[in-house]
Design a protein around this motif. Sequence first.
Motif, PDB file in Angstrom:
ATOM      1  N   ALA A  20      29.641  41.927  41.431  1.00 19.67           N
ATOM      2  CA  ALA A  20      29.549  42.649  42.664  1.00 19.67           C
ATOM      3  C   ALA A  20      30.824  43.746  42.615  1.00 19.67           C
ATOM      4  O   ALA A  20      31.917  42.866  42.771  1.00 19.67           O
ATOM      5  N   LEU A  21      30.759  44.998  43.006  1.00 23.54           N
ATOM      6  CA  LEU A  21      32.077  45.580  43.015  1.00 23.54           C
ATOM      7  C   LEU A  21      31.721  46.960  43.818  1.00 23.54           C
ATOM      8  O   LEU A  21      30.519  47.430  43.972  1.00 23.54           O
ATOM      9  N   VAL A  22      32.646  47.566  44.144  1.00 21.67           N
ATOM     10  CA  VAL A  22      32.683  48.714  45.132  1.00 21.67           C
ATOM     11  C   VAL A  22      33.025  50.062  44.400  1.00 21.67           C
ATOM     12  O   VAL A  22      34.229  49.851  43.581  1.00 21.67           O
ATOM     13  N   VAL A  30      36.700  50.828  42.683  1.00 23.72           N
ATOM     14  CA  VAL A  30      37.868  50.762  43.817  1.00 23.72           C
ATOM     15  C   VAL A  30      38.534  49.668  43.088  1.00 23.72           C
ATOM     16  O   VAL A  30      38.296  48.487  43.019  1.00 23.72           O
ATOM     17  N   PRO A  31      39.860  49.774  42.856  1.00 24.37           N
ATOM     18  CA  PRO A  31      40.809  48.762  42.450  1.00 24.37           C
ATOM     19  C   PRO A  31      40.756  47.678  43.387  1.00 24.37           C
ATOM     20  O   PRO A  31      40.758  47.786  44.638  1.00 24.37           O
ATOM     21  N   GLY A  32      40.646  46.229  42.705  1.00 22.84           N
ATOM     22  CA  GLY A  32      40.822  45.171  43.579  1.00 22.84           C
ATOM     23  C   GLY A  32      39.218  44.727  44.234  1.00 22.84           C
ATOM     24  O   GLY A  32      39.344  43.548  44.834  1.00 22.84           O
ATOM     25  N   ALA A  33      38.220  45.750  44.255  1.00 17.12           N
ATOM     26  CA  ALA A  33      37.034  45.458  44.970  1.00 17.12           C
ATOM     27  C   ALA A  33      35.868  44.948  43.752  1.00 17.12           C
ATOM     28  O   ALA A  33      35.024  45.574  43.750  1.00 17.12           O
ATOM     29  N   LEU A  34      36.156  43.883  43.237  1.00 15.52           N
ATOM     30  CA  LEU A  34      35.317  43.380  42.183  1.00 15.52           C
ATOM     31  C   LEU A  34      35.287  42.069  42.284  1.00 15.52           C
ATOM     32  O   LEU A  34      36.392  41.160  42.334  1.00 15.52           O
ATOM     33  N   ALA A  35      34.080  41.105  42.373  1.00 13.73           N
ATOM     34  CA  ALA A  35      34.107  39.858  42.341  1.00 13.73           C
ATOM     35  C   ALA A  35      32.858  39.488  41.165  1.00 13.73           C
ATOM     36  O   ALA A  35      32.003  40.196  40.964  1.00 13.73           O
ATOM     37  N   ARG A  36      33.225  38.272  40.410  1.00 14.69           N
ATOM     38  CA  ARG A  36      32.363  38.322  39.333  1.00 14.69           C
ATOM     39  C   ARG A  36      31.935  36.579  39.316  1.00 14.69           C
ATOM     40  O   ARG A  36      32.786  35.785  39.643  1.00 14.69           O
ATOM     41  N   HIS A  37      30.911  36.515  38.938  1.00 15.54           N
ATOM     42  CA  HIS A  37      30.219  35.099  38.972  1.00 15.54           C
ATOM     43  C   HIS A  37      29.813  34.752  37.270  1.00 15.54           C
ATOM     44  O   HIS A  37      29.066  35.512  36.884  1.00 15.54           O
ATOM     45  N   LYS A  38      30.475  33.711  36.694  1.00 12.86           N
ATOM     46  CA  LYS A  38      30.369  33.743  35.129  1.00 12.86           C
ATOM     47  C   LYS A  38      29.048  32.923  34.936  1.00 12.86           C
ATOM     48  O   LYS A  38      28.828  32.066  35.645  1.00 12.86           O
ATOM     49  N   VAL A  39      28.273  33.397  33.954  1.00 20.18           N
ATOM     50  CA  VAL A  39      27.037  32.794  33.654  1.00 20.18           C
ATOM     51  C   VAL A  39      26.851  32.361  32.219  1.00 20.18           C
ATOM     52  O   VAL A  39      27.604  33.120  31.315  1.00 20.18           O
ATOM     53  N   GLN A  40      26.602  31.117  32.118  1.00 18.19           N
ATOM     54  CA  GLN A  40      26.461  30.675  30.819  1.00 18.19           C
ATOM     55  C   GLN A  40      24.979  30.262  30.474  1.00 18.19           C
ATOM     56  O   GLN A  40      24.506  29.403  30.761  1.00 18.19           O
TER      57      GLN A  40
END
Length: 474
Positions: A20-22, A30-40
């Motif tokens: 999810a990112l802005v 937008v710098p710093g506005a990113l969240a990541r969920h790793k998937v395997q």
Amino acid sequence: MPRSDGPVLALDLGTSSGRALVLDETATPVPGALARHKVQPVYGAQGEATLDLDGYVDGLLACIDELHAGGHLEHIQHIVLSSQWHSIVALDNSGKPLTPVIPWVDTRSIPPELPADFDERVFHARTGAYLHRLYWSRRIPWLRSVLGTSATAFAGLPDLVIERLTGERLTSVSVASGTGVLDLATGRYDAEALEIAGVSPSQLPSIVPSRWAGRLSPSYAMRWPSLVAVPVHPPTGDGAASNVGTGAYDESTAAVTIGTSAAVRVVHPIADAPELPWELWRYRVDDERAVTGMAFSAAGNMHAWLTGVLDLPSPEPEGVEVGSSRVIAIPFQAGTRPPETVPGGSGVYFGLSFDDTAADLLAASLQGTSLEIDRGLRMLDSLFGRELEVVLGGGGIHASSWWRRCLTATFGREAEVCSEAEVGARGAAAVALGLSPSAGGDRLVPDSADIERVARLRPRYESLRSLAAEASSV
């Protein structure tokens, strides 16, 4: 570039991560506005590859929570999605999932029963797809053979994410085209493909127009108050989104994107589209545009695997000139995409000697992937009647300067690098909001000596590729 009317929340549903990112009003992250969920993905010996649906969706929602906690969701004006193509989940008559998410990399399926007058080339021209394990025309009969009559409906990962967010199970013409059961010209499910799959349109997600917009369900509106009444746009298939996100959004330019896999594609109007060659696929971008191209299963995944296996200190094949390695690598580790039928586990090295180094092996593999992509680029040149401009994008492009140099030498033409790494999210925003992003990165000029070495290497590669494909095809 045209601007939207405010910041955009982009959800990117990848095979190796959900993000999810802005983006700002020009579709720039937008710098710093990113969240990541790793998937395997969970792999099995019989070709299994699955993703946990609840874990994936919960991880994606947690990414939005993270952005909310950081204050990044204020003033969001649009929610857009980019998603992997081809995934499928079987559902029961209450909508409960009966299977995990089965992504493109899963190789299980069965050949379906075909009408007596079936012509696959006509089918391919109409749907842009093949009767291949990637597509629902084979996956649904296989799931039915395993699950029986309990499987009464089918949906893809993005369809179920949209349903979770809005309460409506639906899909876009772009995502539906990746199922292989869409009539490209009409934008509706293809009658013959449905007959082969053994389903009716009512058992699949409804296809909404590109202008459709939903709203978050009340529970999520309470969870993220700043997103109340923010329109949720239909998802865009990741390949189409990546093309537009790199700046390749018309028939003058091919995008070469390297992520987990790789592809070369051209976006063009669906009206009066050129006749589709058998070797290329075609999907939809939105209501007005299509994307034609070729995909390759071994790319960034191969690069990451090989640097780990060889315990290389650098992702670069240091000390090896482009096109100079005596070793020829045929990158069939994950098989081939249709219409070829090379299975996974068919990667080959030719010409190994005791004085070859780990860098030689890495260089040969990156060169092999570059030659595969070039094969698709030359077909697209011929289809559109010109030498296409080229833009390069994706994580694999940014990971290796040697690979960038190798690609431009193999193509024998200049290329522009997209400066943004998040091309899928950027492209989804551009498709939904009518933006026209530019690549904005360095322009690469191939070295003439590199071009000459690759030209000498090419005939040997093509000969050995044919040998490897013939030996491995099923």
